[in-house]
Design an enzyme around this catalytic site. Structure first.
Site, PDB file in Angstrom:
ATOM      1  N   ASN A  54      33.802  28.683  44.168  1.00  0.00           N
ATOM      2  CA  ASN A  54      34.094  27.446  44.994  1.00  0.00           C
ATOM      3  C   ASN A  54      32.715  27.140  45.683  1.00  0.00           C
ATOM      4  O   ASN A  54      32.254  25.839  45.818  1.00  0.00           O
ATOM      5  CB  ASN A  54      35.009  27.576  45.956  1.00  0.00           C
ATOM      6  CG  ASN A  54      36.554  27.876  45.252  1.00  0.00           C
ATOM      7  OD1 ASN A  54      36.816  27.108  44.244  1.00  0.00           O
ATOM      8  ND2 ASN A  54      37.422  28.837  45.782  1.00  0.00           N
ATOM      9  N   CYS A 103      35.695  36.107  55.022  1.00  0.00           N
ATOM     10  CA  CYS A 103      37.172  35.601  55.774  1.00  0.00           C
ATOM     11  C   CYS A 103      37.494  36.703  56.103  1.00  0.00           C
ATOM     12  O   CYS A 103      38.765  37.037  55.905  1.00  0.00           O
ATOM     13  CB  CYS A 103      37.731  34.978  54.339  1.00  0.00           C
ATOM     14  SG  CYS A 103      38.169  36.007  53.006  1.00  0.00           S
TER      15      CYS A 103
HETATM   16  C1  LIG Z   1      34.905  36.790  48.534  1.00  0.00           C
HETATM   17  S1  LIG Z   1      34.374  36.724  46.828  1.00  0.00           S
HETATM   18  C2  LIG Z   1      33.332  35.335  46.672  1.00  0.00           C
HETATM   19  C3  LIG Z   1      34.055  34.150  46.590  1.00  0.00           C
HETATM   20  C4  LIG Z   1      32.991  32.956  46.435  1.00  0.00           C
HETATM   21  N1  LIG Z   1      31.944  32.770  47.116  1.00  0.00           N
HETATM   22  C5  LIG Z   1      33.900  31.685  46.603  1.00  0.00           C
HETATM   23  O1  LIG Z   1      33.497  30.825  47.367  1.00  0.00           O
HETATM   24  O2  LIG Z   1      34.425  31.253  45.637  1.00  0.00           O
HETATM   25  C6  LIG Z   1      33.421  38.138  46.444  1.00  0.00           C
HETATM   26  C7  LIG Z   1      32.999  38.212  45.265  1.00  0.00           C
HETATM   27  O3  LIG Z   1      31.803  39.046  45.306  1.00  0.00           O
HETATM   28  C8  LIG Z   1      32.090  39.993  44.214  1.00  0.00           C
HETATM   29  N2  LIG Z   1      31.038  41.267  44.187  1.00  0.00           N
HETATM   30  C9  LIG Z   1      31.747  42.391  44.808  1.00  0.00           C
HETATM   31  N3  LIG Z   1      30.725  43.283  44.943  1.00  0.00           N
HETATM   32  C10 LIG Z   1      29.636  42.605  44.357  1.00  0.00           C
HETATM   33  C11 LIG Z   1      28.403  42.835  43.774  1.00  0.00           C
HETATM   34  N4  LIG Z   1      27.816  44.304  44.195  1.00  0.00           N
HETATM   35  N5  LIG Z   1      27.507  42.288  43.168  1.00  0.00           N
HETATM   36  C12 LIG Z   1      28.051  40.994  42.867  1.00  0.00           C
HETATM   37  N6  LIG Z   1      29.086  40.491  42.946  1.00  0.00           N
HETATM   38  C13 LIG Z   1      30.027  41.594  43.999  1.00  0.00           C
HETATM   39  C14 LIG Z   1      33.519  40.270  43.973  1.00  0.00           C
HETATM   40  O4  LIG Z   1      33.866  40.610  42.500  1.00  0.00           O
HETATM   41  C15 LIG Z   1      34.020  38.885  44.375  1.00  0.00           C
HETATM   42  O5  LIG Z   1      34.294  38.227  43.295  1.00  0.00           O
END
Ligand SMILES: C[S@@+](CC[C@H](N)C(=O)[O-])C[C@H]1O[C@@H](n2cnc3c(N)ncnc32)[C@H](O)[C@@H]1O
Length: 513
Positions: free
Chosen positions: A256, A380
């Site tokens: 998003n 969040c």
């Molecule tokens: C809170 S969500 C992000 C939401 C996104 N920013 C949005 O607004 O749609 C966090 C994301 O980070 C990913 N993630 C977690 N650890 C990570 C890492 N070490 N490297 C890259 N992505 C990672 C998770 O799988 C998840 O999809």
């Protein structure tokens, strides 16, 4: 000799009904049958993700994925079944009617039991599972009656109330995707059906009354608008990348904020969208496709493994870091209060410590990309350990790279917890008052600060945090606002967080389950 194939329950789901009732099922019975299967699929995914604390998506996003046809009925069934799940589990256990074959189809069984005990049994025609459970309807009803007695409640409503947290009603927010439409155009279009206004702070965001359902609106279906909360829409706006920049979205799925960045950049320049979780890459790709952005490069991998010295990152000027977090600020909105894990203690310290350790590492990593001028960090979550504590941990490093904290949306009234000097530069939203609990911090390199002020209207900090260590003072009533022991406010915010589950606490105090 040609052998006749036995009728498969997949190819002829209504064979049982046709045989026993000697009639063809109606269209509504057919669609209810398929909605139960679709709901079971979503429920399985939601419960598995919840058990592993690794959700593939929120309940809403799973239901509104393209593979689900009967979205409205499926969504209602998933939510209602989840709402009644503890009761359904108790009933099934006490009725003891399931053998291992049926236990393997636990989600479908739960959905059908919901329909039999609380829903629309009228359309329960279809497959073997329906037939099996309808045949045991008396046992299910008698187990439910016993449960009412055991829990000392007189009605089903009272029984359900024992398991339900407070309700949250928030306005419907939709962000216009300026790659495909423009705000006035979308405003006119939505205004034909709904009361709609522009948000007073976030550009391109439109606000509609609570409970407006835009999931099937043409503007949303064709990617001209994205359903995105106000606080979530603030994050990319705070980073404010310019058209033509190279930008990194460190933890990007479902994308998003990535596509919001693309819109802010007018589709010009380049965005690298990094994502660790393979299952979420598909959703990221779908979001990017829907947005029409053509300047997003998706990288499957660990952000922490990206080498800042690698030449492919030498021109990265802005980083958006929205890492995995506890989600405590949006738990109610994502319907997480319906999930079994929510029944466990909200202060899952071990998990929070792990998340915080990752968030600190990721933010320090983001600040170390050589050409980066702006880094936005967001969660969040309402927990200090994932928010202010993460910022405090990187302040010396940020200072050594020439960064300082800058105030995003200075007109916004809710700032960071006053646990260090300068926390007024941080931005918070309240899960109850603002309908979702977010946290945003913006680091800007001092050398680029005037430039960015012009671009974003973001106020420069009167106090630089780049030269000294975070400064804590003892709590005193005279100087409460900016001099507080961190632990004190951590406790306050645990209480704040627990307002979402307050009802359950009250029940516990009263000795109720
Ligand atoms: C809170 S969500 C992000 C939401 C996104 N920013 C949005 O607004 O749609 C966090 C994301 O980070 C990913 N993630 C977690 N650890 C990570 C890492 N070490 N490297 C890259 N992505 C990672 C998770 O799988 C998840 O999809």
């Amino acid at each position: 000799m040609v052998r006749k194939k036995p009728p498969s329950s997949k190819s002829k789901p209504f064979a049982a009904a046709e045989k026993t009732e000697n009639r063809r099922p109606s269209n509504s019975e057919r669609s209810a049958y398929f909605a139960r299967r679709e709901a079971a699929k979503v429920l399985r995914s939601v419960l598995q993700g919840d058990a592993k604390r690794q959700a593939v998506g929120s309940i809403k996003s799973l239901v509104y994925s393209p593979s689900i046809k009967n979205k409205k009925a499926t969504f209602a069934l998933v939510c209602q079944t989840l709402k009644h799940l503890p009761i359904i589990k108790d009933v099934l256990e006490s009725a003891a009617i399931l053998n291992s074959k049926w236990k393997r189809q636990e989600e479908l069984i739960s959905i059908i039991v919901y329909d039999i005990l609380f829903g629309q049994e009228i359309s329960l025609v279809g497959g073997d599972a329906e037939k099996f459970l309808i045949g045991r309807k008396n046992a299910l009803q008698s187990a439910l009656a016993k449960l009412l007695v055991r829990k000392k409640v007189k009605s089903i409503e009272n029984l359900i109330a024992l398991y339900q947290p407070a309700d949250v009603s928030k306005p419907c927010c939709v962000r216009v995707n300026t790659l495909k439409s423009d705000v006035d155009c979308a405003l006119r279009e939505l205004g034909k059906q709904f009361t709609v206004r522009k948000d007073d702070i976030v550009p391109d965001l439109l606000i509609l009354p609570p409970h407006t359902d835009l999931h099937n609106h043409p503007l949303v279906l064709n990617g001209s608008a994205f359903l995105q909360g106000k606080a979530s829409s603030m994050v990319a706006a705070v980073l404010a990348p310019k058209p033509g920049w190279e930008v990194l979205d460190a933890c990007s799925a479902p994308g998003n904020k990535t596509v919001h960045l693309a819109a802010l950049m007018g589709g010009k320049g380049k965005i690298i969208a990094c994502e660790l979780n393979k299952d979420r890459i598909k959703r990221l790709e779908d979001t990017v496709r829907l947005s029409g952005a053509t300047n997003i490069e998706i990288r499957h991998g660990d952000f922490l493994n990206l080498n800042p010295r690698d030449s492919s990152f030498s021109k990265i000027r802005a980083i958006l870091l929205d890492p995995s977090c506890s989600g405590s600020g949006t738990a109610a909105q994502r319907l997480d209060h319906l999930l079994p894990s929510h029944a466990t203690d909200v202060t899952d310290t071990e998990r929070l410590n792990k998340l915080s350790a990752f968030q600190k590492k990721a933010l320090a990593h983001a600040l170390s990309f050589p050409a980066v001028e702006r880094v936005v960090y967001s969660t969040c979550s309402v927990n200090q350990i994932e928010n202010e504590d993460v910022i405090i941990s990187v302040l010396p490093l940020a200072a050594s790279h020439g960064f300082q904290l800058v105030t995003p949306f200075p007109q916004w009234h809710r700032r960071g917890l006053p646990v260090f000097e300068g926390s007024e530069h941080l931005l918070r939203t309240d899960p109850i008052e603002d309908h979702e609990g977010f946290f945003i911090a913006l680091f800007v390199k001092k050398s680029s600060i005037n430039d960015s002020e012009e671009q974003t209207g973001i106020r420069n900090t009167p106090r630089a945090l780049t030269t000294k260590k975070p400064h804590f003072k003892r709590h005193s009533h005279a100087n409460r606002k900016f001099s507080v022991i961190p632990a004190v406010y951590s406790g306050v915010f645990k209480i704040w967080n627990s307002r979402l589950v307050m009802k359950r606490r009250i029940r516990r105090t009263k000795g109720l389950p």
